[in-house]
Design an enzyme around this catalytic site. Structure first.
Site, PDB file in Angstrom:
ATOM      1  N   GLN A   9      13.116 -61.362 -42.003  1.00 24.01           N
ATOM      2  CA  GLN A   9      12.637 -62.645 -41.501  1.00 24.01           C
ATOM      3  C   GLN A   9      11.972 -62.483 -40.137  1.00 24.01           C
ATOM      4  OE1 GLN A   9      14.931 -66.367 -42.210  1.00 24.01           O
ATOM      5  NE2 GLN A   9      15.084 -66.468 -39.976  1.00 24.01           N
ATOM      6  N   ASN A  35      12.460 -64.186 -52.372  1.00 26.60           N
ATOM      7  CA  ASN A  35      12.035 -62.850 -51.929  1.00 26.60           C
ATOM      8  C   ASN A  35      10.590 -62.563 -52.327  1.00 26.60           C
ATOM      9  OD1 ASN A  35      14.663 -62.690 -51.108  1.00 26.60           O
ATOM     10  ND2 ASN A  35      15.258 -61.031 -52.488  1.00 26.60           N
ATOM     11  N   LYS A  55     -13.370 -64.145  -2.793  1.00 22.17           N
ATOM     12  CA  LYS A  55     -12.952 -63.437  -4.002  1.00 22.17           C
ATOM     13  C   LYS A  55     -13.638 -63.964  -5.256  1.00 22.17           C
ATOM     14  CE  LYS A  55     -10.125 -60.757  -4.507  1.00 22.17           C
ATOM     15  NZ  LYS A  55      -8.672 -61.014  -4.602  1.00 22.17           N
ATOM     16  N   SER A 104      13.979 -70.521 -40.320  1.00 22.78           N
ATOM     17  CA  SER A 104      12.680 -69.942 -39.932  1.00 22.78           C
ATOM     18  C   SER A 104      11.554 -70.961 -40.005  1.00 22.78           C
ATOM     19  CB  SER A 104      12.342 -68.763 -40.846  1.00 22.78           C
ATOM     20  OG  SER A 104      12.247 -69.180 -42.207  1.00 22.78           O
ATOM     21  N   GLU A 147      -8.661 -58.732 -16.979  1.00 27.04           N
ATOM     22  CA  GLU A 147      -7.278 -58.386 -16.637  1.00 27.04           C
ATOM     23  C   GLU A 147      -6.290 -58.946 -17.655  1.00 27.04           C
ATOM     24  OE1 GLU A 147      -7.917 -58.079 -11.787  1.00 27.04           O
ATOM     25  OE2 GLU A 147      -6.908 -59.817 -12.631  1.00 27.04           O
ATOM     26  N   THR A 159     -15.808 -38.030 -16.047  1.00 27.45           N
ATOM     27  CA  THR A 159     -14.588 -37.443 -16.591  1.00 27.45           C
ATOM     28  C   THR A 159     -13.584 -37.398 -15.437  1.00 27.45           C
ATOM     29  OG1 THR A 159     -15.209 -35.147 -16.075  1.00 27.45           O
ATOM     30  CG2 THR A 159     -15.861 -35.994 -18.233  1.00 27.45           C
ATOM     31  N   HIS A 160     -12.326 -37.641 -15.728  1.00 27.38           N
ATOM     32  CA  HIS A 160     -11.287 -37.712 -14.684  1.00 27.38           C
ATOM     33  C   HIS A 160     -11.630 -38.757 -13.628  1.00 27.38           C
ATOM     34  CE1 HIS A 160      -9.769 -33.929 -16.379  1.00 27.38           C
ATOM     35  NE2 HIS A 160     -11.015 -33.513 -16.339  1.00 27.38           N
ATOM     36  N   TYR A 168      15.353 -56.509 -50.391  1.00 27.61           N
ATOM     37  CA  TYR A 168      15.171 -57.453 -49.293  1.00 27.61           C
ATOM     38  C   TYR A 168      16.425 -57.528 -48.424  1.00 27.61           C
ATOM     39  CZ  TYR A 168      14.156 -61.665 -46.649  1.00 27.61           C
ATOM     40  OH  TYR A 168      13.936 -62.543 -45.623  1.00 27.61           O
ATOM     41  N   SER A 188      -9.835 -67.146  -5.609  1.00 24.59           N
ATOM     42  CA  SER A 188      -8.537 -67.009  -4.963  1.00 24.59           C
ATOM     43  C   SER A 188      -8.166 -68.324  -4.285  1.00 24.59           C
ATOM     44  CB  SER A 188      -8.592 -65.893  -3.921  1.00 24.59           C
ATOM     45  OG  SER A 188      -7.492 -65.964  -3.037  1.00 24.59           O
ATOM     46  N   LYS A 229       7.508 -62.153 -39.291  1.00 22.30           N
ATOM     47  CA  LYS A 229       6.389 -63.083 -39.183  1.00 22.30           C
ATOM     48  C   LYS A 229       5.996 -63.425 -37.749  1.00 22.30           C
ATOM     49  CE  LYS A 229       8.032 -64.877 -43.393  1.00 22.30           C
ATOM     50  NZ  LYS A 229       9.121 -63.938 -43.120  1.00 22.30           N
ATOM     51  N   ASN A 269     -12.673 -62.913  -9.101  1.00 24.25           N
ATOM     52  CA  ASN A 269     -11.722 -62.065  -9.815  1.00 24.25           C
ATOM     53  C   ASN A 269     -12.042 -61.939 -11.307  1.00 24.25           C
ATOM     54  OD1 ASN A 269     -10.205 -61.779  -7.433  1.00 24.25           O
ATOM     55  ND2 ASN A 269      -9.048 -63.642  -7.869  1.00 24.25           N
TER      56      ASN A 269
END
Length: 459
Positions: free
Chosen positions: A321, A109, A282, A22, A289, A154-155, A316, A276, A324, A284
Site C-alpha cells: 500500500q 489485489n 539580488k 488509503s 535551485e 573539466t573539474h 500481495y 531578496s 502509491k 536569485n
C-alpha cells in the site's frame, strides 16, 4: 459494515481503521478503478458468469458514479478504507444487490494492480510530452548559438573551447535517453493483471484477454502470483524519473553558476527570478535551485519503494500500500519541474561577449597549440611539454597564447611560425573539431537534426 467483515466478531479499532485506510491518496485513481470495474463487469456478462442485464446495470451505475465524482458530488468515506471499497459500496447503495456481483472472480489485489498500472500508463506520455517541449527549447537555443564560443570545463576548470550550441546538445542527448527510458517502462508494463485474483486466478471462466484489450493493454500478465505482487513498473518509473531529475539538477547547477556575477554567461528573465527581502541588488535563480532541491525528493521516492519491496514474500502484502504515495509524489514533482524549467531556459539571455572573454583566458587553446606542433611533425608528448613551458611563460609575463610574441614562441621551439596565431583563434579551434559529435558548427548542426528527428517521430 465493511465488505470483508464476515470473518470478524469485532469492529475494527478506530486507530487501526485510520492507519489502514488509503482513501486519502488512492482516491485519485477513481477513473482507473471505475474503468477496470466496467471492463470486468462487461466480461462477466459476456462470459455468462453474471446475467447480461446485471452487467449492464452495474456498468450504468459505475458510469453514474464517475459523473458524480467528476461533478464534485461525491464524498469518499474513511470507513471504506480505499477507492475500491468506496466505489463498490456506492454502487451497491445505488443499484442494490446487483452491485454485490461486481466483485465476482476478482480480488482487491488484482484490482489495485490494474488501477495502478492504468494510472502510470496515463502519466508517462504526459511526462514524455513535457520532456519533448524542453528538447524543442534546447534545439532553438542551439541553433541560435552555433558560433557562440565559450569555455568547456573539466573539474570545473576551463579546459577546451566549445560553443553554447554544443553545450545545449549535450543536455538534449541526456533528455533523449530520458524519453527512451520512459518509453521502455511504458512498453514493459503494458500487461494487464486483472483476472489474477488474490494470487491464484479464478475457477470462473474469466476472459483475461478480453479485459486486457478493453483496458488498452497489449496482453494479460503471464503469472497470477507475479501479477499481484509486481511493482517493477513503478520502480522502473521512479528510476527513470530520478535520472531525469538528475539531468535537470545538473543543468540547474550550471545555470546557477552561469548567472552568478563570477560567470555572468547568462541572465535569467525577471519573470523566472526572485529577489531578496534585505539585499536590493539580488536576482536569485530560485527556479533552478528548487529543481535541484526537488531532485532529492524524487530520489527519496525511489529508495522508499525499493525498500518497501526488498523483503516481501509472494504474493500481495499490505506493505505494498506504500507504493502509491511515493509514485504520485514523484510524478507530481517531475510534472511540476519540467514546464517551469523549460520556460526559464527559453527566456534566459545568453551573454556572448562574456562567454568569449572567458574563453580567451585560461589557456583553453593549449591543446590546439600542441596539435599545431604535432601537425608539423613533432611527437605529441614533446609538443605537450613545450606548450606547458609556454603557458608558464605566459603566466609570468601576463600574456596569453594568443598575445605571446612570436619570438617567445620560437625561443621554446623553432617549429613555430606566424601561422600559429591563426591556429590559436578560438573559432578556428572550435570549427576544427568537425569529428562526429564535436563542437564545430557543422557537427552541431548534425546533432540538432538528429534531435529534431527524434522529437518529430514522437509528435
Amino acid at each position: 459494515m465493511k465488505l470483508w467483515a464476515g470473518r470478524f466478531q469485532k469492529e475494527t479499532d478506530t486507530l487501526v481503521n485510520d492507519f489502514n485506510s488509503s482513501i486519502s491518496f488512492d482516491a485519485r485513481m477513481y477513473k482507473e478503478d471505475i474503468a477496470g470495474s466496467v471492463a470486468h463487469a462487461a466480461m462477466l456478462g459476456k462470459q455468462g458468469i453474471i446475467e447480461a442485464h446485471e452487467a449492464e446495470k452495474i456498468i450504468g451505475g459505475l458510469q453514474a458514479i464517475l459523473a458524480d465524482i467528476e461533478g464534485g458530488r461525491v464524498e469518499f468515506s474513511l470507513e471504506n478504507e480505499d477507492i475500491h471499497m468506496n466505489i463498490e459500496t456506492m454502487l451497491t447503495q445505488r443499484i442494490g444487490d446487483t452491485g454485490k456481483r461486481l466483485h465476482t472472480a476478482r480480488s482487491r489485489n488484482d484490482q489495485v494492480a490494474v488501477d495502478f498500472r492504468l494510472f502510470v500508463k496515463e502519466e508517462i506520455p504526459q511526462m514524455i510530452a513535457q520532456v519533448l517541449d524542453l528538447e524543442r527549447v534546447l534545439i532553438q537555443k542551439a541553433k541560435a548559438n552555433l558560433e557562440t564560443v565559450m569555455p568547456g570545463y573539466t573539474h570545473l576548470q576551463r579546459a577546451q573551447p566549445t560553443t553554447f550550441g554544443h553545450y545545449m546538445m549535450a543536455y538534449a542527448n541526456m533528455l533523449k535517453r530520458d524519453v527512451t527510458r520512459l518509453e521502455d517502462c511504458l512498453e514493459r508494463m503494458d500487461e494487464c493483471p486483472l483476472g489474477a485474483g488474490a494470487l491464484a486466478a479464478s475457477t470462473y471462466p474469466v476472459d483475461r484477454f478480453a479485459t486486457a484489450a478493453a483496458l488498452g493493454f497489449r496482453k494479460p500478465t503471464d503469472n497470477s502470483m507475479d501479477s499481484v505482487s509486481d511493482r517493477d513498473f513503478a520502480i522502473e518509473l521512479l528510476s527513470a524519473c530520478s535520472i531525469l531529475m538528475m539531468h535537470l539538477s545538473r543543468f540547474s547547477e550550471e545555470i546557477i553558476l552561469w548567472c552568478s556575477w563570477e560567470f555572468k554567461y547568462v541572465e535569467l528573465d525577471d519573470a523566472y527570478s526572485t529577489g531578496s527581502s534585505i539585499m536590493p541588488q539580488k536576482k536569485n535563480p530560485d527556479v533552478a535551485e528548487l529543481v535541484r532541491g526537488k531532485t532529492g525528493r524524487v530520489y527519496g521516492s525511489l529508495v522508499t519503494l525499493l525498500t518497501v519491496m526488498k523483503g516481501l514474500p509472494l504474493a500481495y502484502n499490505k506493505d505494498m500500500q506504500e507504493d502509491k504515495e511515493c509514485v504520485f509524489d514523484a510524478i507530481d514533482t517531475v510534472k511540476m519541474c519540467l514546464p517551469v524549467f523549460t520556460a526559464m531556459l527559453d527566456t534566459l539571455t545568453v551573454k556572448e561577449k562574456n562567454m568569449h572573454r572567458a574563453a580567451a583566458g585560461g589557456f583553453i587553446n593549449a591543446t590546439d597549440c600542441a596539435d599545431y606542433l604535432v601537425k608539423k611533425g613533432m611527437p605529441f608528448r614533446e609538443a605537450y611539454m613545450i606548450v606547458g613551458r609556454l603557458v608558464n611563460m605566459c603566466i609570468k609575463t601576463g600574456e596569453t597564447l594568443d598575445t605571446l610574441p612570436l619570438k617567445d614562441f620560437r625561443s621554446v621551439s623553432g617549429v613555430f611560425d606566424a601561422d600559429v596565431y591563426q591556429a590559436l583563434e578560438l573559432k578556428t579551434c572550435v570549427n576544427g573539431r568537425k569529428v562526429y559529435g564535436g563542437p564545430a558548427k557543422e557537427a552541431v548542426e548534425r546533432q540538432i537534426e538528429a534531435i529534431e528527428q527524434f522529437v518529430r517521430e514522437r509528435t
